[in-house]
Write a protein that holds these residues in place. Sequence first.
Motif, PDB file in Angstrom:
ATOM      1  N   ASN A   1       4.686   2.133  -5.625  1.00 22.86           N
ATOM      2  CA  ASN A   1       5.170   1.315  -6.746  1.00 22.86           C
ATOM      3  C   ASN A   1       6.106   0.208  -6.292  1.00 22.86           C
ATOM      4  OD1 ASN A   1       3.825   3.107  -8.615  1.00 22.86           O
ATOM      5  ND2 ASN A   1       5.468   4.544  -8.162  1.00 22.86           N
ATOM      6  N   SER A   2       5.771  -0.395  -5.184  1.00 27.73           N
ATOM      7  CA  SER A   2       6.616  -1.458  -4.650  1.00 27.73           C
ATOM      8  C   SER A   2       5.788  -2.703  -4.364  1.00 27.73           C
ATOM      9  CB  SER A   2       7.323  -0.994  -3.379  1.00 27.73           C
ATOM     10  OG  SER A   2       6.395  -0.663  -2.380  1.00 27.73           O
TER      11      SER A   2
ATOM     12  N   SER B   1       0.842  -1.183   0.000  1.00 23.61           N
ATOM     13  CA  SER B   1       0.000   0.000   0.000  1.00 23.61           C
ATOM     14  C   SER B   1       0.886   1.243   0.000  1.00 23.61           C
ATOM     15  CB  SER B   1      -0.894  -0.001   1.240  1.00 23.61           C
ATOM     16  OG  SER B   1      -1.548   1.241   1.361  1.00 23.61           O
ATOM     17  N   ALA B   2       0.609   2.181  -0.901  1.00 30.57           N
ATOM     18  CA  ALA B   2       1.433   3.385  -1.027  1.00 30.57           C
ATOM     19  C   ALA B   2       1.461   4.176   0.276  1.00 30.57           C
ATOM     20  CB  ALA B   2       0.910   4.259  -2.166  1.00 30.57           C
TER      21      ALA B   2
END
Length: 145
Positions: free
Chosen positions: A86-87, A79-80
């Motif tokens: 972007n992981s 979760s950002a």
Amino acid sequence: MSNSSSILMEGSMMKRKTSSGLLGSLANKYVTRYFILYSNGKFVYYKEKPANTANITAASGNATILSKHVGECTIDRVSASKEVPNSFYITVPATSVANGKGNGGKILLVTNGPGEFTQWILAFRNVPPPTAAPAPRSQPAAGQE
């Protein structure tokens, strides 16, 4: 690695490296590595991008094999709001670690933006499932041929 394996996806990502120093797991460092996902499911990385990726194999001396087959791994988007945008986490079971080196584990990888994130996730999904070892053939009992 057989010659029939082609490169499905390649590129730089950051890998979270946890320090085992004085601060223990609280000291995190991100290092950039060059990753290659092969069509046979092998997922490797290099400290630096190889000079000519067209002629390399996962058996190259300076490659670290993260997984023998990504189909045996779990991929979880991060979760950002929790960590880094972007992981994703890739959880590698101990059985998927090549040559018995390492013990698997959960590794955080950070892509270079939302486009690359999507490309990596799609590439992982496009890898055919690992092939099961063929079942041993049973031998007919003596006198039952």
